[in-house]
Scaffold this motif. Structure first.
Motif, PDB file in Angstrom:
ATOM      1  N   ARG A 372       0.836  -1.204   0.000  1.00 47.12           N
ATOM      2  CA  ARG A 372       0.000   0.000   0.000  1.00 47.12           C
ATOM      3  C   ARG A 372       0.872   1.256   0.000  1.00 47.12           C
ATOM      4  N   ARG A 373       2.064   1.136   0.610  1.00 50.14           N
ATOM      5  CA  ARG A 373       2.961   2.296   0.647  1.00 50.14           C
ATOM      6  C   ARG A 373       3.818   2.409  -0.611  1.00 50.14           C
ATOM      7  N   GLY A 374       3.832   1.371  -1.465  1.00 45.04           N
ATOM      8  CA  GLY A 374       4.530   1.542  -2.743  1.00 45.04           C
ATOM      9  C   GLY A 374       5.676   0.592  -3.056  1.00 45.04           C
ATOM     10  N   ALA A 375       5.756  -0.557  -2.375  1.00 44.41           N
ATOM     11  CA  ALA A 375       6.754  -1.570  -2.780  1.00 44.41           C
ATOM     12  C   ALA A 375       6.054  -2.916  -2.664  1.00 44.41           C
ATOM     13  N   ILE A 376       5.996  -3.677  -3.762  1.00 44.76           N
ATOM     14  CA  ILE A 376       5.169  -4.889  -3.694  1.00 44.76           C
ATOM     15  C   ILE A 376       5.935  -6.057  -3.080  1.00 44.76           C
ATOM     16  N   PHE A 377       5.377  -6.583  -1.985  1.00 49.74           N
ATOM     17  CA  PHE A 377       5.886  -7.766  -1.284  1.00 49.74           C
ATOM     18  C   PHE A 377       4.756  -8.795  -1.283  1.00 49.74           C
ATOM     19  N   ASP A 395      16.402   1.804   0.041  1.00 54.40           N
ATOM     20  CA  ASP A 395      16.203   2.729   1.165  1.00 54.40           C
ATOM     21  C   ASP A 395      14.736   3.135   1.279  1.00 54.40           C
ATOM     22  N   SER A 396      14.117   3.494   0.131  1.00 58.35           N
ATOM     23  CA  SER A 396      12.698   3.893   0.267  1.00 58.35           C
ATOM     24  C   SER A 396      11.850   2.727   0.722  1.00 58.35           C
ATOM     25  N   THR A 397      12.172   1.521   0.243  1.00 51.89           N
ATOM     26  CA  THR A 397      11.398   0.347   0.680  1.00 51.89           C
ATOM     27  C   THR A 397      11.525   0.167   2.193  1.00 51.89           C
ATOM     28  N   LEU A 398      12.752   0.354   2.698  1.00 52.02           N
ATOM     29  CA  LEU A 398      12.947   0.159   4.143  1.00 52.02           C
ATOM     30  C   LEU A 398      12.185   1.210   4.948  1.00 52.02           C
ATOM     31  N   ARG A 399      12.071   2.407   4.398  1.00 56.30           N
ATOM     32  CA  ARG A 399      11.262   3.431   5.089  1.00 56.30           C
ATOM     33  C   ARG A 399       9.783   3.015   5.104  1.00 56.30           C
ATOM     34  N   MET A 400       9.344   2.459   3.964  1.00 55.63           N
ATOM     35  CA  MET A 400       7.944   1.985   3.911  1.00 55.63           C
ATOM     36  C   MET A 400       7.733   0.858   4.918  1.00 55.63           C
TER      37      MET A 400
END
Ligand code: PMP
Length: 413
Positions: A372-377, A395-400
């Motif tokens: 939902r925050r923008g990185a598909i897992f 880095d952005s994924t880890l922030r998400m």
């Protein structure tokens, strides 16, 4: 579970239309029921590099990579140029193109035990054919495989239950991954009737953590196959070329007789391959193999370009480094918020699970929140790294992930 209203509106509209004209609307592994209905996009619109966009315009950092094929990032310019150049000359013609010979030569030079290569379109084309080659070569009937290992959608191995007859699996026997006693029991029970053993390089069942081979697993299986004259088939469709450009067996220190490759072979262009030892060439030439699109040159040109780029750029190293950074970052984020998260599988084909989460509720919620925050897992299927995933993407994924875990903590999940 919190869903953002209208976030997937277009996806849902399309799904409602699809349900009228396509059985299940979306079938197979991309069906909404394979993840969490309503929590992930259903339809994709476009993709570039390490990102893709769904039909509602939501953007994602892509950790699924088309479930594996996209190893260099979407629309890689060199791969696309090679494919387009071939396509400008021929898309579907009456004879194989020169590029098929070139590609076979290239693959045979990469996979050192192999003397020949054949091509198909999907992984199942190759695993099913490889099983037949093993039977033809040995004159035996039995095939051993691991419980819950996926090798495709043909009757001998599909995880589905419909449309099968008992006879489809009469000669297929299963043992649990790493259970060498069970493997030996099958060998002695069916002595002189085992044609082949088909295995993935490590175990990657859906819903569960991936499991690496126990020490001695591969050497035991390899020497048993040699001793008994059994064809050892490595199904390297999922991990092949992501771990090692010489085939995943190199990483685990053994040598199969046949290897099946598909994902990461042509950066998303439809192509699969099987390569084998010289001794299997006669059986390989006898087992019928063809398909309407199987000689199409553009995918083969894409594959040659993809393989050369992966060699030039040492892509498996990049995938490992980026995958390790992602996994370490996730585990640390988990600790900060009081969650024990456990990475499984090699870093290039990573998957994460939560400790004390037998119902998978935490994992499902975490993956949905990060998506939902923008990185598909994906909560149930291992992920795939591509070399287009930059340190900034990680880095952005880890922030998400941090935001997702903080929210979960607040909601006491
Ligand atoms: N074997 C393995 C290990 C796979 O991961 C897959 C695909 N997920 C297959 C076989 C079948 O490949 P395909 O879906 O291209 O037929």
């Amino acid at each position: 579970m919190t869903s953002i209203p209208n976030r997937y509106r277009r996806s849902h509209e399309l799904f409602a239309r699809a349900a009228k004209v396509i059985p299940c609307g979306i079938y197979g592994h991309t069906s909404p029921v394979a993840s969490l209905p309503g929590e992930f996009p259903y339809y994709a619109a476009r993709a570039k590099g390490s990102h893709y966009w769904d039909v509602d315009g939501n953007e994602y950092i892509d950790y699924l990579c088309g479930y594996g094929p996209v190893v260099l990032g979407h629309q890689h310019p060199e791969v696309e140029a090679a494919a387009a150049e071939q396509q400008s000359r021929a898309l579907c013609v009456n004879h194989p193109g020169e590029v098929m010979v070139e590609l076979a030569e290239h693959l045979v030079s990469l996979i050192d035990f192999s003397a020949w290569s054949v091509f198909g379109k999907n992984g199942s084309d190759m695993t099913t054919w490889a099983v037949q080659v093993a039977r033809e070569h040995t004159g035996r009937r039995k095939i051993l495989k691991v419980t819950e290992a996926y090798h495709g959608m043909d009757p001998w191995c599909t995880p589905g239950h419909a449309g099968l007859v008992d006879e489809d699996r009469v000669h297929i026997h299963e043992f649990d991954w790493n259970d060498l006693e069970a493997f030996d029991r099958l060998l002695s029970e069916y002595r002189n009737d085992v044609a082949g053993v088909i295995l993935t390089p490590f175990h990657h069942p859906v819903f569960k953590a991936s499991v690496m081979p126990a020490p001695g697993f591969w050497s035991h299986v390899e020497s048993a196959c040699r001793r008994e004259g059994i064809v050892l088939i490595l199904d390297d469709i999922r991990a092949g070329f992501r771990l090692d450009l010489r085939g995943s067996h190199k990483l685990f220190g053994f040598e199969p007789d046949l290897i099946c490759l598909c994902k990461a072979l042509a950066n998303g262009h439809p192509l699969s391959a099987a390569l084998g030892r010289r001794e299997l060439r006669i059986a390989a030439s006898r087992v019928f193999l063809t398909g309407s699109y199987w000689n199409s040159p553009p995918a083969m040109a894409a594959s040659l370009a993809c393989l050369k780029i992966m060699q030039r750029d040492k892509t498996p190293e990049t995938l490992r480094e980026r995958g390790e950074a992602l996994m370490q970052g996730l585990v640390e984020a988990g600790k900060r918020h009081g969650y024990a998260m456990h990475c499984s599988g090699p870093a290039a084909v990573p998957f994460i699970i939560f400790a004390d989460d037998p119902s998978m509720r935490r994992r499902q919620r975490f993956c949905a929140e990060v998506t939902r925050r923008g990185a598909i897992f994906h909560p149930h299927h291992n992920w795939f790294m591509s070399s287009a995933l930059s340190p900034e993407d990680i880095d952005s994924t880890l922030r998400m992930a941090d935001g997702a875990l903080a929210q979960m903590r607040d909601e006491k999940i």
